[in-house]
Design a protein around this motif. Structure first.
Motif: not given
Lengths: 395, 387
Positions: A3-4, A7, A303, A306
């Protein structure tokens, strides 16, 4: 890829753990925020300590009467007759012995400062039992009180801290007169602790004051309400006196050092700007150094967010570490530090630097702001830089 | 291609970094300039004190008065050149919160003891003749827009008139300037006789005596003579040099000043350390380029010079701008704070000192990378950069 959140956590941990590798840059950032926080706290602690000393001195339940136009106790003169007239005025509280009125004298004498060995002004206040009773929080910490009619005096704890030669039992000489210190008193840390107290009549005769006094303090029937007194004084032409509550008087006297606090805030703000520029530079350099690493992460599928959060977190960790160090340094150096300065009445006000929890909060907020501001723009840049460009530049 | 072009290119390759670095240095020296000037203003009384001038005050404290008879007695002593006396008037103009420095003095001897006070001859003559006249310092006159001939009411928060009021009317007979820019002309003086005749109490008291000795070497002897003469009287005296007296007075403001200056200087040096660190890093980043320059045939000494010049240039650009801003700030503050601190002047010594620190910053931050560049082995450098 998780998940974000995981991260972000991963990148943060990675960044923080690689900090020792960029030792000098990290230290510079920590140092910058430590200093800003320490400066701010030092000034705030000074202002706070002075404020406490002045504010707690002024009671709302006590009114001060001074000669018209006199800005400070030192400048005022009140005659014996006026004191008698004041005793009959309305609005003054009474006890078994009659209205609670304390005529007081205020002369300045020299004392030798412990810190510098130089002379400085100390107020010697002449008062009687009513005057001591008027100050609700007086406590004798050592010895006993002075006996009326004798050359005995008692000394405030603040004077004991800052000045030499006033230990209980010792003799002090002002001009021709020798005084014996018979006791020490505390008034809970307020400005009265910077004073020496003795019998008013003795001071009158030693200092050629005849039967005059300088101020009259009275206990008010209703705290804060000086109106009846004011009206009565205005009606009597023999009483050219100004009335104000003691609290108002000390608030006025404390103004001077408030400028010092404002000065301190301005300086720490400007200094903060300078340190911020240094911190920003450090973070930019740090991020530029790792442009390739960050690009690698993003190429791997982390991402942009992150990468962004990881960099900000790194800056925050550094700034908070600095803030913590700065706070600790400020606490060690300044908390409880004795200081004294010239107050409004031209005499020394002894006070302590005071580091209260809310100051630490202010310091922490400042550290967070520095961390965030110095991390945001470099992080933004790192997250936005096209991966290819990063690889090409890094090579 | 000149070296300066290269230095310029190196400096400006990352404009943001250059800006931030210069800005941090700018701030550091802005504060350094402002704070040292402030400190200089506080100490000015000490620095400007005349060597042969002594102050005689009451031993109990300088706020306790002395009898006027001491004036004649001291004047008659050996080694005393001129002597004058003064009383603190506790004056204010219109607003009791805004205190003015007003003193009641013996006019003729006052001007003799204080040669710093410069008055035009005709103004001086009219003031000496006019008992209700007042002599105003240039700075004070400027603040309130007073001119010679103006009638001004000055109130006292200590004394009252015989008629019960607290306000005295004066005519401005003259406006004095100082013989140096640093001399504080933010005060005014009037006739002691007028004060004595009109006040309702205070009698024949004077605040303090100021005297000049024939020679500074006599200071100690004269001071001792005065103090022993009045020992064991009702009014014992304490005589010290003007310098010592001013210093003691400044110290009354206390360790606060010391703490503030301490904190500010600590911060100043920390900013320099932080900035220096980034500047040094910026050069180290360029190891590869320096190797290229060496390969192209640039001598080590030339590269060393270029690196050092660059960091010196950055330090000077930021620092001088900061010092200039401090100067502007002080000019602005001068009028606003004229009442408290009138001799805010950024002296040459402050500028020299600041420039010294700038050079030091430039040298220290430039030296290490420059030496590295000097010693750099081309092959290792390429290896390092190539990884």
């Amino acid at each position: 890829m998780g998940s974000l959140f995981s991260q972000i956590a991963t990148v943060t941990v990675m960044n923080v753990r690689s900090l020792p590798r960029r030792l000098w840059m990290s230290l510079a950032m920590v140092l910058a925020s430590a200093v800003v926080v320490a400066i701010l706290l030092a000034f705030l602690a000074m202002a706070k300590g002075f404020e406490t000393t002045m504010n707690s001195a002024g009671s709302d339940g006590v009114a001060m009467l001074m000669r018209e136009g006199a800005a400070a106790e030192l400048n005022s003169v009140v005659t014996r007759d006026q004191v008698s007239l004041v005793e009959d005025l309305p609005g003054i509280a009474s006890d078994a012995k009659g209205p609670i009125v304390s005529p007081e004298l205020y002369v300045i004498v020299d004392g030798t400062k412990k810190s510098t060995g130089t002379d400085a002004n100390i107020p010697l206040r002449g008062l009687d039992a009513a005057g001591m009773a008027l100050r609700g929080n007086v406590q004798l910490t050592r010895g006993r009180s002075f006996r009326p009619g004798t050359n005995e005096l008692i000394v405030g704890e603040g004077v004991l801290r800052e000045f030499d030669g006033f230990d209980v039992g010792s003799e002090v000489r002002f001009g021709k007169n020798t005084w014996k210190v018979v006791g020490a008193f505390s008034t809970g840390g307020n400005v009265f602790e910077s004073e020496l107290w003795a019998d008013a009549k003795v001071i009158q005769s030693h200092y050629n004051r005849g039967s005059s006094f300088q101020t009259i303090r009275v206990r008010l029937q209703q705290p804060g309400n000086v109106e009846p007194l004011q009206k009565a004084i205005a009606a009597d032409p023999r009483l050219n006196l100004d009335v104000q509550t003691e609290k108002a008087y000390f608030a006025g006297q404390g103004k001077q050092l408030q400028y010092m606090a404002i000065f301190g805030r301005v300086i720490s703000f400007i200094m903060a700007l300078g340190a911020l520029a240094g911190a920003l530079n450090t973070m930019y350099t740090s991020v530029a150094d790792r442009a390739k690493e960050i690009a690698t992460l993003r190429a791997l599928g982390f991402s942009n967010l992150s990468a962004f959060c990881g960099t900000i977190a790194e800056a925050l960790v550094l700034a908070i570490t600095g803030g913590l160090l700065g706070s600790i340094a400020a606490y060690l150096f300044f908390d409880g530090l004795n200081a004294s300065t010239l107050g409004g009445s031209f005499t020394q006000v002894v006070f302590r630097f005071e580091m209260s929890p809310e100051l630490f909060v202010q310091g922490a907020v400042l550290a967070l702001v520095i961390g965030f501001a110095s991390g945001f723009f470099p992080a933004w840049r790192a997250a936005r830089l096209p991966v290819i460009v990063a690889f090409r530049n890094g090579a | 291609m000149s070296d300066f072009y290269l230095i310029y290119k190196n400096m400006t390759r990352k404009p943001l970094r250059l800006f931030l670095t210069c800005f941090a240095i700018f701030i550091a020296f802005l504060i350094y300039g402002a704070v040292t000037t402030l400190k200089g203003a506080l100490d000015a009384g000490v620095d400007l004190a005349a060597d042969n001038r002594l102050m005689v005050v009451n031993r109990i404290n300088f706020t306790v008065p002395l009898p006027i008879s001491y004036f004649r007695k001291v004047a008659a002593m050996d080694g005393v050149k001129n002597v004058t006396h003064a009383n603190w008037f506790g004056g204010y103009y219109q607003d009791p919160k805004k205190q003015l420095v007003v003193m009641a003095v013996d006019p003729e001897s006052y001007l003799r003891v204080y040669p710093e006070v410069v008055v035009k001859p005709e103004q001086k003559k009219s003031w000496l003749r006019d008992r209700q006249g007042i002599l105003v310092g240039e700075k004070l006159a400027k603040i309130y827009g007073w001119k010679v001939g103006d009638k001004i009411p000055v109130s006292s928060n200590i004394f009252s008139q015989k008629n019960g009021g607290h306000t005295w009317d004066f005519v401005i007979d003259g406006i004095f300037t100082g013989n140096t820019e640093q001399y504080d002309t933010g005060y005014m003086v009037f006739h002691y006789k007028y004060f004595q005749e009109t006040q309702s109490f205070g009698g024949d008291n004077i605040g303090w005596l100021v005297l000049t000795t024939e020679d500074p070497s006599l200071n100690e002897k004269v001071a001792k003579k005065i103090d022993t003469t009045f020992a064991n009287s009702a009014f014992e005296t304490d005589t010290s040099t003007e310098k010592a007296f001013s210093k003691a007075f400044i110290e009354q403001i206390g360790n606060i000043g010391l703490i503030i200056f301490g904190v500010v200087f600590m911060a100043f040096f920390t900013i320099l350390v932080v900035v220096g660190n980034t500047m040094a890093l910026a050069v180290r980043e360029r190891t590869g380029e320096i190797a290229v320059l060496k390969t192209l045939g640039f001598s080590s000494a030339r590269i060393f010079k270029m690196v050092l010049l660059e960091s010196l240039l950055i330090a000077l650009v930021g620092g001088l701008a900061g010092l200039g801003a401090a100067k502007l700030l002080i000019e602005g503050a001068k009028t606003a704070m004229a009442q408290f601190l009138s001799n805010l002047v950024m002296g040459g010594d402050i500028v020299v000192q600041a420039v010294g620190y700038m050079l030091l910053l430039g040298l220290v931050t430039g030296l290490l990378p420059a030496v590295n560049a000097l010693r750099l082995n081309i092959v290792t450098a390429f290896n390092r950069a190539g990884v």
